[in-house]
Design a protein around this motif. Structure first.
Motif: not given
Ligand code: 5RP
Ligand code: NDP
Length: 470
Positions: A104-106, A130-132, A184-194, A260-264, A288-290, A366-368
């Motif tokens: 998971g995204n720990s 894990v991403s996708g 690495v997954k945390m930073v992946h998600n940071g790039i995903e946000y951007a 929304g967001s879950k924190g990564t 911007m999400r905030t 992966c998402i990115i």
């Molecule tokens: O890890 C993921 C994608 O790579 C998850 O979908 C994650 O929940 C996405 O982050 P957020 O919910 O904060 O938008």
């Protein structure tokens, strides 16, 4: 399946766990799953591909007993307390040498704590990103394992089998020590946000130029066939066409603008400041999400500050080309900031994260994922120790090719009052990063003036203090 024992077990059969387990079974492994929600356990076997060996059990102990030794178990449960709860439930059931994976995204600091805790008990614990999403988990995700190399050896064949493939290469590789997989997954998600924020800004910039949902679909579809080819651009093109099943509108037009967001993403920003590494496009995306959550205040401010005064008069064709280039430019900057963060974190936190493998693993599943990752893979092949991908000459020529249109977009957005903070942030970072002598000498002077903090000179080494003339 030998001795009627299973190859792999999964705890948590939600969106990710169920799909990853079925994917594992599709690759010839016998699998067994457990979820505290009995309906999910009961539904597992019916969802399996014919001829695969899949079993759902309503009891964790029964699941652990039926696994081959050393046991290989993954959990895909929500981050935080559920992960610790699963570990405590497993401890009386597992044996020395068994491998427990948190997929998971720990937060990586939790992973570090858990690795140490379980190592003392002789249990291997691995944090694996894990991403996708749902589809990726089912058909081939990008997998980011970190931690104990010996434990990785036990699960490598399985992870390689279930991962996405690019040119026949599996999108999984050992990405470093201890908490590296989750880092690495945390930073992946940071790039995903951007990148998601940039795409949403491109959407608003094109919408202000009068593009309809159909035209937006066509534009993003075309972009996905060129230099911007990526999973996020591809799904964005689809989103514009989706009809609402409750009204006659397009679904996007009736979705609330509170994201929304879950924190990564937030964790990436927080951790970048600890290192420190500048990742302002990611910071902006989190902000911007905030701000998206300030709906009531935004409604009032829109009237108070005359939002409807924002106007845009441009040549549509030229504008689409400029927005395309700005998205290309800022997407490269987003990857550059995330990768620079991994470079620094790898050294500061002694994780030995191999950046050539990271970009290679991100090419598929992966998402990115995007065509740009192939370019970065080639860049790291030439210079594996690049501190910032912007210093690669090939990447530099791509950035330069899109620079002037990015300036045009940022200037026009500012003049028209259209929110484009991530585009602005990427350009601001770029201008600072490529400035040989910044204006921060003045900050040094101010600090010494009011706080005797000392400063360094350009001509003589050492620290200096001046009694400034008041
Ligand atoms: O890890 C993921 C994608 O790579 C998850 O979908 C994650 O929940 C996405 O982050 P957020 O919910 O904060 O938008
Ligand atoms: N969804 C996505 O796109 C992605 C998610 N992730 C990460 O993967 C992890 C799982 O996410 P996802 O599959 O979406 O989450 P879900 O909520 O869909 O699934 C989690 C499952 O775990 C179960 N569960 C919780 N605690 C326990 C426990 N102690 N024992 C057994 N089962 C338990 C939950 O049951 P119940 O519902 O009854 O609580 C639920 O069925 C999270 O860390 C998430 O951030 C990573 C990449 C992508």
């Amino acid at each position: 399946m030998s001795n009627n024992l299973f190859d792999f077990g999964m705890i948590g059969l939600g969106v990710m766990g169920r799909n990853l387990l079925l994917n594992t079974a599709d690759h010839g492994f016998s699998v067994i799953g457990f979820d505290k929600d009995e309906t999910k356990t009961a539904a597992l076997e019916a969802a399996a591909t014919d001829g695969t060996t899949v079993k759902g059990v309503p009891d964790l102990a029964h699941m652990v007993q039926q696994l081959q030794s050393p046991r290989k178990l993954m959990m895909l449960v929500p981050a935080g307390k559920p992960v610790d709860d699963v570990i405590e439930s497993l401890l009386p059931l597992v044996e020395k040498g068994d491998v427990i994976i948190d997929g998971g995204n720990s937060h990586y600091t939790d992973t570090l704590r858990r690795v140490k805790y379980l190592r003392e008990k002789g249990i291997h614990f691995m944090g694996v990103g894990v991403s996708g999403g749902e589809q990726g988990a089912r058909t081939g995700p990008s997998i980011m394992p970190g931690g104990d190399v010996e434990a990785y050896g036990h699960v490598k064949p399985l992870l390689e089998a279930i991962s996405a493939k690019v040119n026949g290469e599996p999108c999984v590789a050992y990405l470093g020590k201890e908490g590296a997989g989750h880092y690495v997954k945390m930073v992946h998600n940071g790039i995903e946000y951007a990148i998601m924020q940039l795409i949403s800004e491109a959407y608003t910039l094109l919408k202000h130029a009068g593009l309809s949902n159909d035209e937006l679909h066509e534009t993003f579809k075309r972009w996905n066939e060129g230099a911007l080819q990526s999973f996020l651009v591809e799904i964005t093109a689809d989103i514009f066409l989706q009809n609402d099943d409750k009204t006659s509108a397009r679904l996007l037009d009736v979705i609330s603008d509170k994201a929304g967001s879950k924190g990564t993403g937030k964790w990436t920003s927080q951790d970048s400041m600890e290192l420190p590494v500048a990742v302002p496009v990611i910071d902006t995306a989190v902000a911007m999400r905030t701000i998206s959550g300030y709906k009531d205040e935004r409604v009032k401010a829109s009237a108070l500050y005359n939002e409807s005064g924002a106007s845009l008069t441009v040549s549509t064709e030229e504008w689409i080309k400029q927005v395309h280039d700005a998205l290309y430019f800022a997407t490269i900057l987003s990857y550059a900031q995330g990768l620079a963060m991994l470079y620094q974190a790898s050294k500061e936190l002694a994780m030995d994260i191999p950046l050539p493998e990271v970009v290679s693993v991100w090419r598929g599943g992966c998402i990115i994922r995007s065509t740009l990752l192939e370019t970065f893979t080639q860049a790291y092949k030439q210079s594996p120790d690049l501190s910032n991908i912007l210093l690669d000459s090939g990447v530099a020529s791509l950035v330069k090719s899109a620079e002037s249109n990015t300036r045009a977009i940022v200037a026009q957005a500012a003049l028209s009052g259209i929110p484009a903070a991530a585009f602005m942030s990427s350009l601001a970072y770029f201008d600072a990063y490529r400035t040989e002598r910044m204006a921060t000498n003045l900050i040094q002077a101010q600090r010494d003036y009011f706080g005797a903090h000392t400063y360094q000179r350009t001509d003589v080494s050492g620290s200096f203090h001046t009694e400034w003339n008041h």
